[in-house]
Write a protein that holds these residues in place. Structure first.
Motif, PDB file in Angstrom:
ATOM      1  N   ARG A 385       0.832  -1.197   0.000  1.00  0.00           N
ATOM      2  CA  ARG A 385       0.000   0.000   0.000  1.00  0.00           C
ATOM      3  C   ARG A 385       0.876   1.260   0.000  1.00  0.00           C
ATOM      4  O   ARG A 385       1.989   1.274   0.517  1.00  0.00           O
ATOM      5  CB  ARG A 385      -0.899  -0.010   1.239  1.00  0.00           C
ATOM      6  CG  ARG A 385      -2.096   0.919   1.170  1.00  0.00           C
ATOM      7  CD  ARG A 385      -2.934   0.761   2.444  1.00  0.00           C
ATOM      8  NE  ARG A 385      -4.221   1.429   2.320  1.00  0.00           N
ATOM      9  CZ  ARG A 385      -5.309   0.866   1.818  1.00  0.00           C
ATOM     10  NH1 ARG A 385      -5.283  -0.374   1.385  1.00  0.00           N
ATOM     11  NH2 ARG A 385      -6.442   1.547   1.751  1.00  0.00           N
ATOM     12  N   ASN A 387       0.565   5.465   0.953  1.00  0.00           N
ATOM     13  CA  ASN A 387      -0.170   6.618   1.479  1.00  0.00           C
ATOM     14  C   ASN A 387       0.746   7.824   1.357  1.00  0.00           C
ATOM     15  O   ASN A 387       1.714   7.963   2.119  1.00  0.00           O
ATOM     16  CB  ASN A 387      -0.558   6.404   2.949  1.00  0.00           C
ATOM     17  CG  ASN A 387      -1.657   5.365   3.108  1.00  0.00           C
ATOM     18  OD1 ASN A 387      -2.810   5.618   2.778  1.00  0.00           O
ATOM     19  ND2 ASN A 387      -1.293   4.195   3.616  1.00  0.00           N
ATOM     20  N   ASN A 396      -2.333  10.714  -2.561  1.00  0.00           N
ATOM     21  CA  ASN A 396      -2.345   9.434  -3.289  1.00  0.00           C
ATOM     22  C   ASN A 396      -2.447   8.304  -2.288  1.00  0.00           C
ATOM     23  O   ASN A 396      -1.570   8.138  -1.427  1.00  0.00           O
ATOM     24  CB  ASN A 396      -1.074   9.288  -4.128  1.00  0.00           C
ATOM     25  CG  ASN A 396      -1.051   8.002  -4.963  1.00  0.00           C
ATOM     26  OD1 ASN A 396      -1.486   6.956  -4.524  1.00  0.00           O
ATOM     27  ND2 ASN A 396      -0.494   8.104  -6.164  1.00  0.00           N
ATOM     28  N   THR A 398      -2.887   4.266  -2.636  1.00  0.00           N
ATOM     29  CA  THR A 398      -2.899   3.183  -3.623  1.00  0.00           C
ATOM     30  C   THR A 398      -2.844   1.832  -2.921  1.00  0.00           C
ATOM     31  O   THR A 398      -1.995   1.596  -2.054  1.00  0.00           O
ATOM     32  CB  THR A 398      -1.702   3.297  -4.583  1.00  0.00           C
ATOM     33  OG1 THR A 398      -1.839   4.487  -5.365  1.00  0.00           O
ATOM     34  CG2 THR A 398      -1.645   2.103  -5.535  1.00  0.00           C
ATOM     35  N   ASP A 399      -3.746   0.954  -3.306  1.00  0.00           N
ATOM     36  CA  ASP A 399      -3.717  -0.445  -2.876  1.00  0.00           C
ATOM     37  C   ASP A 399      -3.158  -1.249  -4.045  1.00  0.00           C
ATOM     38  O   ASP A 399      -3.850  -1.483  -5.043  1.00  0.00           O
ATOM     39  CB  ASP A 399      -5.124  -0.921  -2.506  1.00  0.00           C
ATOM     40  CG  ASP A 399      -5.121  -2.308  -1.883  1.00  0.00           C
ATOM     41  OD1 ASP A 399      -4.301  -3.148  -2.326  1.00  0.00           O
ATOM     42  OD2 ASP A 399      -5.924  -2.542  -0.969  1.00  0.00           O
ATOM     43  N   TYR A 400      -1.888  -1.611  -3.941  1.00  0.00           N
ATOM     44  CA  TYR A 400      -1.224  -2.294  -5.050  1.00  0.00           C
ATOM     45  C   TYR A 400      -1.742  -3.713  -5.266  1.00  0.00           C
ATOM     46  O   TYR A 400      -1.604  -4.267  -6.356  1.00  0.00           O
ATOM     47  CB  TYR A 400       0.285  -2.349  -4.794  1.00  0.00           C
ATOM     48  CG  TYR A 400       0.970  -1.003  -4.876  1.00  0.00           C
ATOM     49  CD1 TYR A 400       1.083  -0.320  -6.078  1.00  0.00           C
ATOM     50  CD2 TYR A 400       1.520  -0.409  -3.747  1.00  0.00           C
ATOM     51  CE1 TYR A 400       1.712   0.910  -6.167  1.00  0.00           C
ATOM     52  CE2 TYR A 400       2.157   0.822  -3.811  1.00  0.00           C
ATOM     53  CZ  TYR A 400       2.251   1.482  -5.024  1.00  0.00           C
ATOM     54  OH  TYR A 400       2.874   2.694  -5.092  1.00  0.00           O
ATOM     55  N   THR A 405      -6.508   3.148  -6.907  1.00  0.00           N
ATOM     56  CA  THR A 405      -5.866   4.356  -6.397  1.00  0.00           C
ATOM     57  C   THR A 405      -6.908   5.448  -6.204  1.00  0.00           C
ATOM     58  O   THR A 405      -7.847   5.570  -7.000  1.00  0.00           O
ATOM     59  CB  THR A 405      -4.787   4.869  -7.388  1.00  0.00           C
ATOM     60  OG1 THR A 405      -3.745   3.912  -7.486  1.00  0.00           O
ATOM     61  CG2 THR A 405      -4.195   6.195  -6.925  1.00  0.00           C
ATOM     62  N   LEU A 407      -6.871   9.601  -5.723  1.00  0.00           N
ATOM     63  CA  LEU A 407      -6.061  10.804  -5.824  1.00  0.00           C
ATOM     64  C   LEU A 407      -6.839  11.995  -5.297  1.00  0.00           C
ATOM     65  O   LEU A 407      -8.067  12.016  -5.363  1.00  0.00           O
ATOM     66  CB  LEU A 407      -5.662  11.078  -7.281  1.00  0.00           C
ATOM     67  CG  LEU A 407      -4.888   9.990  -8.013  1.00  0.00           C
ATOM     68  CD1 LEU A 407      -4.742  10.352  -9.500  1.00  0.00           C
ATOM     69  CD2 LEU A 407      -3.512   9.786  -7.390  1.00  0.00           C
ATOM     70  N   LEU A 430       1.479   8.794  -9.660  1.00  0.00           N
ATOM     71  CA  LEU A 430       1.214   7.402 -10.016  1.00  0.00           C
ATOM     72  C   LEU A 430       2.498   6.714 -10.470  1.00  0.00           C
ATOM     73  O   LEU A 430       3.320   7.306 -11.181  1.00  0.00           O
ATOM     74  CB  LEU A 430       0.180   7.318 -11.137  1.00  0.00           C
ATOM     75  CG  LEU A 430      -1.244   7.754 -10.800  1.00  0.00           C
ATOM     76  CD1 LEU A 430      -2.090   7.828 -12.073  1.00  0.00           C
ATOM     77  CD2 LEU A 430      -1.867   6.798  -9.793  1.00  0.00           C
ATOM     78  N   ARG A 480     -11.133   8.397  -7.835  1.00  0.00           N
ATOM     79  CA  ARG A 480     -10.678   7.007  -7.764  1.00  0.00           C
ATOM     80  C   ARG A 480     -10.520   6.420  -9.170  1.00  0.00           C
ATOM     81  O   ARG A 480     -11.174   6.854 -10.110  1.00  0.00           O
ATOM     82  CB  ARG A 480     -11.646   6.160  -6.956  1.00  0.00           C
ATOM     83  CG  ARG A 480     -12.976   5.894  -7.642  1.00  0.00           C
ATOM     84  CD  ARG A 480     -13.914   5.073  -6.765  1.00  0.00           C
ATOM     85  NE  ARG A 480     -15.145   4.708  -7.447  1.00  0.00           N
ATOM     86  CZ  ARG A 480     -16.207   5.474  -7.546  1.00  0.00           C
ATOM     87  NH1 ARG A 480     -16.201   6.696  -7.018  1.00  0.00           N
ATOM     88  NH2 ARG A 480     -17.283   5.034  -8.187  1.00  0.00           N
TER      89      ARG A 480
END
Length: 529
Positions: A385, A387, A396, A398-400, A405, A407, A430, A480
């Protein structure tokens, strides 16, 4: 030689076709003694690799991705040098000079990228060579017309076929200007200065070319020799290694063929000569070949053998990395090796070397790994993740693993300035693999070959279109995108809402801020990654 010079060189050599038929019968003079090139003050300085091999980078190639590519293949192929084009035929400089004249004529195109590239190459242990175009210098000629080759009809600077003007090779003020620039390049950290266009003009209406100043009792050959002697005398105490780019015909001609280049006058003052032995530049019937371009090995081998008889300095041939397929590039290398040499430089005006790297891999019987410019989506998933906090908002999240994501534009405060206040700055948070996924899913080409700046412009356009807004009316609110889903931008944090709190309503971005953010195409900037 620049891209336009490819055609010019072919025309020039065609004029010499008749002369070349008799070149093979010419007696070779005794080798030029190059032992005097190194001064006592420079005897303990850094020396170039005994076997020097490298590629040329044009002035538009000093950006992160090209640097990474060059370093990668240097490691894979055993290359140990890079030639960086720092002063072009227009007279533009790709660093910020201290020289008063260079600053007066506004020669600089900026130096941030050059310094960063030079630092990375030096840190990696590559031998760094500054390629400095000498007498062909339109900026200098137009701002100092009394220093220029002049047109006998107009009384103004003379121009060649490419509409480029020349500094007068007889004029020591032109010498001093370029030597001063070379000093600065050494101070920046370059290992070697390589002079190109160290000659008289070769194309255009030469009958109209006049020289306001002429060195007494010196012909063209002696003028070029005198310049190099002075450059050697002034730069060697600084630890400089000096090299020169020469027409390929110097290997075959023992007299002045019109431009003032002959090995015997040049070799005593330099550490290396770099003849441009591009087979496609030799004229029809040269060496009895109907098409010399189809005989790359023979051209290189015989040319290098002739040079070996005439000089003891290092000879690093420029080989043709343009127009040729890998097999033809390999044949040039074999020709150099057959003549007893190991060093060479590869020239492509675009600085693209895909075919060259294939040729080197085949010649070494290896398979080169592809360069890696940024983490893949699979590698990013291992991070879990992201933050990314801004000044007033989390910009940002993001949950990889899930591939999503959120923004949010940030805002500056009186105490702290934010760098995420425009759509482009926001999208720039990003990861590049995510940008690729979004653009590819939307039917837009995107890979490591596309500059990041271009990707950002395209992604920003999609974001604004999806939300139905403009850059000026975009507000600080969650946006999102599921980049493992439909790859479209939506308002709201969605399932990431718990970690992406909705900010308080904010006023539109200041018009001045949005207006000050040009796209990569509008700004004309070279991509930085």
């Amino acid at each position: 030689m620049n891209l336009r010079g490819v055609t010019v060189g072919m025309v020039f050599f065609a004029v010499l076709a008749v002369l070349s038929r008799g070149a093979a019968a010419e007696p070779s003079p005794a080798p030029a003694d190059a032992g005097s090139a190194a001064s006592p003050a420079a005897s303990a300085t850094k020396r170039p690799p005994e076997c020097l091999r490298g590629v040329y980078l044009n002035s538009a190639s000093f950006y992160e991705r090209k640097i990474t590519e060059t370093l990668h293949y240097a490691n894979e192929a055993g290359l140990n040098a890079v030639v960086m084009h720092v002063k072009d035929p227009y007279g533009h400089l790709y660093w910020e000079p201290q020289n008063a004249l260079a600053r007066e004529i506004k020669a600089s195109k900026g130096d941030k990228q050059l310094r960063a590239a030079l630092q990375r190459f030096n840190d990696a242990g590559l031998w760094t060579i500054a390629k400095l175009d000498l007498f062909q210098d339109t900026l200098l000629a137009t701002h100092r017309p009394d220093w220029a080759v002049q047109d006998s009809v107009t009384g103004k600077p003379w121009y060649n076929r490419q509409k480029l003007a020349w500094g007068n090779p007889h004029d020591e003020r032109v010498w001093d200007y370029n030597i001063a620039l070379a000093r600065e390049l050494l101070a920046l950290g370059f290992d070697e200065i390589q002079f190109d266009y160290v000659r008289f003009p070769s194309d255009g209406d030469l009958t109209r070319a006049t020289y306001p100043r002429v060195l007494k009792d010196k012909d063209r050959l002696q003028v070029i020799g005198a310049f190099l002697e002075k450059a050697n005398r002034e730069l060697k105490p600084l630890g400089a290694t000096l090299s020169v780019d020469l027409f390929g015909f110097v290997a075959w001609m023992t007299y002045d063929f019109g431009v003032g280049q002959r090995i015997e006058e040049i070799a005593p003052h330099v550490d290396a000569i770099c003849p441009m032995l591009y087979p496609s530049h030799f004229p029809k019937d040269f060496m009895g070949k109907d098409d010399p371009a189809k005989c790359p090995r023979e051209i290189l081998e015989e040319s290098m053998k002739r040079l070996k008889k005439r000089t003891r300095v290092d000879v690093r041939a420029w080989i043709q990395g343009f127009w040729y397929q890998p097999g033809e590039i390999t044949e040039q290398i074999k020709g150099i090796e057959a003549a007893g040499y190991k060093s060479y430089l590869v020239w492509s005006p675009s600085s693209r070397y895909e075919e060259t790297y294939v040729a080197l891999a085949a010649h070494q019987d290896k398979t080169f790994a592809l360069p890696k410019y940024y983490p893949t989506l699979a590698e990013l998933a291992e991070k879990g993740r992201l933050n990314l906090e801004g000044v007033t908002h989390r910009v940002n999240v993001t949950d990889y693993v899930k591939g999503a994501t959120v923004l949010c534009l940030d805002q500056s405060t009186s105490e702290r300035k934010s760098d995420c206040t425009t759509p482009r700055q926001l999208v720039d948070t990003l990861d590049e693999a995510i940008l690729d996924a979004i653009l590819q899913a939307r039917g837009i080409e995107s890979s490591w070959k596309v500059p990041r700046g271009v990707k950002l412009d395209r992604a920003v356009r999609l974001l604004l279109e999806d939300l139905g807004i403009s850059a000026r009316t975009m507000r600080a609110e969650p946006i999102r995108i599921s980049w493992k889903g439909d790859c479209r931008f939506y308002r709201g944090a969605g399932e990431l809402a718990s970690t992406a709190p909705v900010p308080e309503p904010a006023p539109p971005i200041a018009e001045e801020s949005a207006a000050a953010e040009p796209s990569a195409q509008e700004s004309g900037a070279t991509p930085t990654s």
